[in-house]
Design a protein around this motif. Structure first.
Motif: not given
Lengths: 199, 374
Positions: A148, A151-152, A155, A191, B156, B177, B179-180
């Motif tokens: 998580v 990924e953040a 982004l 995914r 998350a 955060y 989108a995840p």
């Protein structure tokens, strides 16, 4: 227990994965060995402490003056920049032999639970180098982990990089090569489906 | 699959317990407070690594003044399967067949357990949290990989809430955060919808069997991401649900920043239990609620048995106090059909319908003494 031993035990037990018992065992092991081993160890520690530093360009750790070996390598592709969270991740990607471009090590990911924001990782350094020494870069590959936080972080970086007009890509994730679909966990499969590509 | 032997010491009030259960039914008899439920706790931990009920602190599992509790179980599951657990104040360590266990799903693939506890009417009449947890257990029993899905969402949510609670909310970081979070929320919603989809018809059938044709009961998953609901969670694909979640997060951002918590997501899901198309939560009598809980449990038992091809262990704590004779007979009928190895606690054997081939053990002051076959 005399003082120097206790001090060493205390210092060692501050390392991750080493509790006081393991530290004590390590110290007594060292004491049974030739003292030259301890001198060599101490010398290595001092050497690392004094000489190893972050490369001013990519933030990899190196012992050379100025840029690291990767940054100094003129045969590398200057248009490609791979952003990784850690030195271990950089080593793993480098070991594939697929990545011929440059690297940037963040030394972490965003981590709200530990109070780690963009200022605590090497985001500013990344933006600064893309705006100066590394203007030749045309694609930034975001290779932070698929957690998580990873990924953040990817982004977050993609938003920060948007004004520069570069191609920004994210490493794929999904079913492991040679893996069995039945054994892949639900999340990975989901995914893999969602990130499918046209053949 | 069955439990062949269990040794336990230091767990709650249990002392040097040696239990060789029956292949079918083991009746655990003793007065209140002697340790019957604690014995079920040991069996539950050994077969799932999870406690019977949510704990506030791990320490609750230990006896007074005890630093550690030890459970050694030997299952027979296509060969001998030893499970060893050490419970300490700060956590527990477990090995299955001599190897350290990283997550509970490894054990679930081989053993598995369904438990009936007293006072579960809150499942029908209480708030949605218990029903969500029930549905999650079903989802986990259908696919142990569900644990990864649930954990991803929890991670998350935890991170997003941590950002919302920081003194000055960094909107750029918060948006990163989203989108995840939305993806994890969509995956969890779909997994829950799939579990509810399989549980619902079995629940309706069991309710009819227990309460007669008059008890027209239904189970409906109400996904917070998708208020229209019903089976809509199944009809929408992952990407569509994730996009819905992402849009909802955007709309709720100001609100979430003010309230310092995430308002959108499957942590607000509910599982509606309906009788005659109306919410049982507000309408059911105690007796009706009890019948619905029993129907839920039987539906779980049958579903898990069907999916795994073999029955899980079944733990029945003080069912005689909860169910009238007709319902108890219905329950034991189902137990017979599934062939589940069953552990039943009771204060007296006379409180239960006659049980075939039952092994009876007596619990007193945390110690177990074997008794005659009934």
């Amino acid at each position: 227990m005399s003082d120097p031993i206790r001090t060493l035990v205390h210092q060692l037990s501050r390392l991750p994965g080493i509790g006081e018992r393991t530290a004590t065992r390590l110290v007594h092991h060292l004491l049974r060995q030739d003292r030259a081993l301890m001198h060599a160890l101490a010398h290595s520690l001092v050497d690392v402490a004094e000489r190893v530093h972050e490369c001013p360009r990519c933030c990899l750790l190196c012992a050379t003056e100025g840029p690291c070996a990767v940054c100094a390598d003129l045969r590398r592709d200057d248009t490609l920049l791979c952003v990784v969270a850690s030195i271990q991740d950089q080593a793993a990607i480098e070991a594939t032999g697929e990545m011929r471009g440059r690297y940037h090590v963040l030394h972490g990911t965003l981590s709200p639970l530990d109070g780690v924001g963009p200022e605590e990782i090497r985001v500013q350094q990344l933006l600064a180098r893309l705006g100066s020494d590394d203007r030749a870069v045309t694609e930034v590959i975001l290779a932070t982990p698929p957690s998580v936080d990873g990924e953040a972080t990817a982004l977050y970086l993609s938003r920060q990089l948007a004004p520069l007009g570069l191609k920004v890509s994210r490493i794929a994730s999904g079913v492991p090569v040679g893996g069995d679909l039945q054994l892949a966990d639900r999340l990975t499969l989901s995914r893999a489906l969602s990130l499918r590509r046209v053949l | 699959m069955h439990l062949e032997h269990l040794s336990c010491d230091g767990l709650r009030n249990l002392v040097e317990v040696e239990l060789s259960p029956g292949r079918r039914v083991t009746l655990i008899v003793g007065d209140n407070g002697e340790g019957k439920t604690n014995l079920l706790e040991a069996i539950h931990l050994a077969s799932s690594l999870r406690p019977l009920k949510q704990l506030e602190r791990q320490r609750e599992l230990l006896g007074e003044g005890r630093e550690r509790g030890v459970i050694r179980a030997r299952f027979e599951a296509d060969g001998p399967l030893p499970v060893d657990i050490v419970v300490e104040g700060h956590g527990k360590r477990a090995t299955v067949a001599g190897k350290a266990v990283r997550d509970a799903s490894e054990l679930w693939r081989k053993v598995g357990v369904v438990a009936f506890l007293p006072d579960e009417n809150a499942l029908v009449r209480g708030g949605p949290e218990l029903r969500r947890r029930m549905l999650d257990r079903v989802a986990f029993s259908l696919d142990p990989g569900f644990a990864v899905v649930a954990r991803r969402f929890d991670e998350a949510l935890e991170r997003r809430n941590a950002l919302l609670k920081s003194p000055r909310v960094d909107v750029e970081q918060l948006a990163s955060y989203d989108a995840p979070y939305a993806a994890a929320a969509a995956t969890l919603t779909l997994a829950r919808a799939a579990a509810a989809h399989r549980l619902a018809p079995r629940f309706a059938a069991e309710a009819r069997a227990i309460g007669g044709a008059a008890l027209d009961a239904a189970l409906r998953y109400q996904a917070a991401l998708d208020d229209a609901s019903g089976d809509a969670g199944m009809a929408r694909g992952h990407d569509e649900l994730a996009a819905l979640a992402l849009a909802a997060l955007g709309r709720a951002r100001e609100h979430d920043i003010r309230r310092r918590t995430t308002s959108v997501g499957p942590h607000h899901d509910d599982v509606a239990l309906l009788t005659d198309d109306r919410r049982a939560r507000f309408l059911a009598s105690q007796g009706e609620a009890r019948a619905l809980v029993l129907a839920l449990k039987l539906a779980q038992l049958r579903l898990v048995t069907e999916v795994r091809g073999q029955a899980p262990l079944l733990l029945l704590d003080d069912v005689a106090g909860e169910l009238d004779r007709t319902r108890a007979a219905r329950l034991f009928g189902a137990v017979d059909e599934t062939g589940a190895q069953t552990f039943v606690t009771a204060t007296h054997t006379s409180a239960l319908p006659p049980l075939h081939d039952a092994v009876v053990v007596h619990v007193r002051d945390g110690r177990v003494t074997p008794r005659e076959a009934a």
